[in-house]
Write a protein that holds these residues in place. Structure first.
Motif, PDB file in Angstrom:
ATOM      1  N   UNK A  43       0.839  -1.212   0.000  1.00 42.13           N
ATOM      2  CA  UNK A  43       0.000   0.000   0.000  1.00 42.13           C
ATOM      3  C   UNK A  43       0.867   1.252   0.000  1.00 42.13           C
ATOM      4  N   UNK A  44       1.977   1.230   0.754  1.00 39.05           N
ATOM      5  CA  UNK A  44       2.922   2.356   0.771  1.00 39.05           C
ATOM      6  C   UNK A  44       3.488   2.591  -0.637  1.00 39.05           C
ATOM      7  N   UNK A  45       3.855   1.517  -1.311  1.00 39.17           N
ATOM      8  CA  UNK A  45       4.397   1.650  -2.669  1.00 39.17           C
ATOM      9  C   UNK A  45       3.352   2.234  -3.618  1.00 39.17           C
ATOM     10  N   UNK A  46       2.150   1.702  -3.557  1.00 35.89           N
ATOM     11  CA  UNK A  46       1.088   2.183  -4.446  1.00 35.89           C
ATOM     12  C   UNK A  46       0.770   3.654  -4.193  1.00 35.89           C
ATOM     13  N   UNK A  47       0.811   4.079  -2.949  1.00 39.17           N
ATOM     14  CA  UNK A  47       0.545   5.480  -2.607  1.00 39.17           C
ATOM     15  C   UNK A  47       1.671   6.403  -3.086  1.00 39.17           C
ATOM     16  N   UNK A  48       2.813   5.805  -3.459  1.00 34.37           N
ATOM     17  CA  UNK A  48       3.969   6.585  -3.884  1.00 34.37           C
ATOM     18  C   UNK A  48       4.341   6.368  -5.347  1.00 34.37           C
ATOM     19  N   UNK A  49       3.361   5.986  -6.162  1.00 28.33           N
ATOM     20  CA  UNK A  49       3.562   5.955  -7.605  1.00 28.33           C
ATOM     21  C   UNK A  49       4.041   4.653  -8.207  1.00 28.33           C
ATOM     22  N   UNK A  50       3.963   3.562  -7.453  1.00 25.43           N
ATOM     23  CA  UNK A  50       4.370   2.266  -7.996  1.00 25.43           C
ATOM     24  C   UNK A  50       3.152   1.447  -8.409  1.00 25.43           C
ATOM     25  N   UNK A  79      11.296  -7.516  -3.264  1.00 31.61           N
ATOM     26  CA  UNK A  79      10.764  -6.929  -4.493  1.00 31.61           C
ATOM     27  C   UNK A  79      11.869  -6.927  -5.541  1.00 31.61           C
ATOM     28  N   UNK A  80      11.460  -6.901  -6.788  1.00 30.86           N
ATOM     29  CA  UNK A  80      12.399  -6.813  -7.902  1.00 30.86           C
ATOM     30  C   UNK A  80      12.009  -5.625  -8.763  1.00 30.86           C
ATOM     31  N   UNK A  81      13.007  -4.800  -9.096  1.00 31.12           N
ATOM     32  CA  UNK A  81      12.769  -3.631  -9.940  1.00 31.12           C
ATOM     33  C   UNK A  81      14.020  -3.389 -10.786  1.00 31.12           C
ATOM     34  N   UNK A  82      13.830  -3.349 -12.074  1.00 38.82           N
ATOM     35  CA  UNK A  82      14.932  -3.089 -13.011  1.00 38.82           C
ATOM     36  C   UNK A  82      16.145  -3.983 -12.764  1.00 38.82           C
ATOM     37  N   UNK A  83      15.895  -5.262 -12.492  1.00 35.80           N
ATOM     38  CA  UNK A  83      16.974  -6.217 -12.298  1.00 35.80           C
ATOM     39  C   UNK A  83      17.649  -6.173 -10.938  1.00 35.80           C
ATOM     40  N   UNK A  84      17.133  -5.370 -10.008  1.00 35.62           N
ATOM     41  CA  UNK A  84      17.716  -5.253  -8.676  1.00 35.62           C
ATOM     42  C   UNK A  84      16.706  -5.701  -7.626  1.00 35.62           C
ATOM     43  N   UNK A  85      17.227  -6.127  -6.469  1.00 32.22           N
ATOM     44  CA  UNK A  85      16.328  -6.525  -5.392  1.00 32.22           C
ATOM     45  C   UNK A  85      16.106  -5.374  -4.420  1.00 32.22           C
ATOM     46  N   UNK A  92       9.798   4.164  -0.155  1.00 30.50           N
ATOM     47  CA  UNK A  92       9.689   4.391  -1.599  1.00 30.50           C
ATOM     48  C   UNK A  92      10.775   5.326  -2.124  1.00 30.50           C
ATOM     49  N   UNK A  93      11.127   6.348  -1.360  1.00 29.81           N
ATOM     50  CA  UNK A  93      12.136   7.308  -1.823  1.00 29.81           C
ATOM     51  C   UNK A  93      13.480   6.631  -2.079  1.00 29.81           C
ATOM     52  N   UNK A  94      13.809   5.614  -1.304  1.00 22.33           N
ATOM     53  CA  UNK A  94      15.072   4.903  -1.519  1.00 22.33           C
ATOM     54  C   UNK A  94      15.001   3.987  -2.728  1.00 22.33           C
ATOM     55  N   UNK A  95      13.824   3.439  -2.998  1.00 20.20           N
ATOM     56  CA  UNK A  95      13.651   2.598  -4.188  1.00 20.20           C
ATOM     57  C   UNK A  95      13.815   3.456  -5.441  1.00 20.20           C
ATOM     58  N   UNK A  96      13.246   4.651  -5.424  1.00 21.33           N
ATOM     59  CA  UNK A  96      13.393   5.564  -6.556  1.00 21.33           C
ATOM     60  C   UNK A  96      14.861   5.941  -6.766  1.00 21.33           C
ATOM     61  N   UNK A  97      15.597   6.144  -5.685  1.00 21.26           N
ATOM     62  CA  UNK A  97      17.016   6.513  -5.778  1.00 21.26           C
ATOM     63  C   UNK A  97      17.875   5.349  -6.266  1.00 21.26           C
ATOM     64  N   UNK A  98      17.394   4.121  -6.120  1.00 22.08           N
ATOM     65  CA  UNK A  98      18.147   2.945  -6.543  1.00 22.08           C
ATOM     66  C   UNK A  98      18.466   2.976  -8.033  1.00 22.08           C
ATOM     67  N   UNK A  99      17.584   3.567  -8.832  1.00 19.47           N
ATOM     68  CA  UNK A  99      17.819   3.658 -10.280  1.00 19.47           C
ATOM     69  C   UNK A  99      19.089   4.428 -10.618  1.00 19.47           C
TER      70      UNK A  99
END
Length: 148
Positions: A43-50, A79-85, A92-99
């Motif tokens: 739910x946190x991810x969905x609320x932050x644009x995922x 979770x998996x995003x763009x080939x990373x775990x 969410x802000x740290x997941x966005x920065x992972x890119x």
């Protein structure tokens, strides 16, 4: 004329909705079927644009091993995003920065820190770190969150 304006307004609304859906960031979340905090993190991810693709796994330990999550960084979901775990209750802000981090294989909020996304409890929180796993296998602190 009124019908034409209504059709234009409905068309604009529909196109706006499509544009917003296209802007969502896809992420796969793999979790145990019985974990409630994982659903809160989703739910946190969905609320932050995922846009979350939710997968139930029979053997999370095997899944983590298959995707390179070291036991020292383990938590309840992966979770998996763009080939990373992304392991555990990472904000969410740290997941966005992972890119922007080509040097990292993934990031983790090890354990289940109280106060992290999905683990909120009556305003209490533990201090915790988000740890990145470098391509050479070393841990790198990418963010720190204080206790409240």
């Amino acid at each position: 004329m009124r019908t034409h304006l209504r059709l234009l307004a409905l068309s604009a609304l529909f196109m706006s909705s499509l544009a917003q859906a296209a802007d969502l960031i896809p992420i796969e979340v793999h979790r145990d079927a019985n974990c409630g905090c994982c659903k809160k993190w989703i739910s946190h991810l969905e609320a932050n644009g995922f846009k979350v693709e939710d997968h139930i796994e029979a053997d999370m330990s095997q899944f983590k091993q298959l995707h390179g999550v070291p036991p020292r960084l383990a938590s309840c979901h992966t979770a998996l995003i763009n080939g990373k775990f992304v392991e555990g209750h990472v904000p969410a802000e740290q997941i966005l920065a992972l890119n922007k981090r080509d040097d990292l294989l993934g990031i983790a909020a090890p354990g289940m820190p109280m106060g992290s996304p999905g683990m909120e409890m009556d305003g209490m929180s533990d201090a915790y770190q988000v740890i990145g796993l470098s391509k050479i296998g070393t841990d790198v602190v990418v963010a720190q969150y204080p206790a409240h």
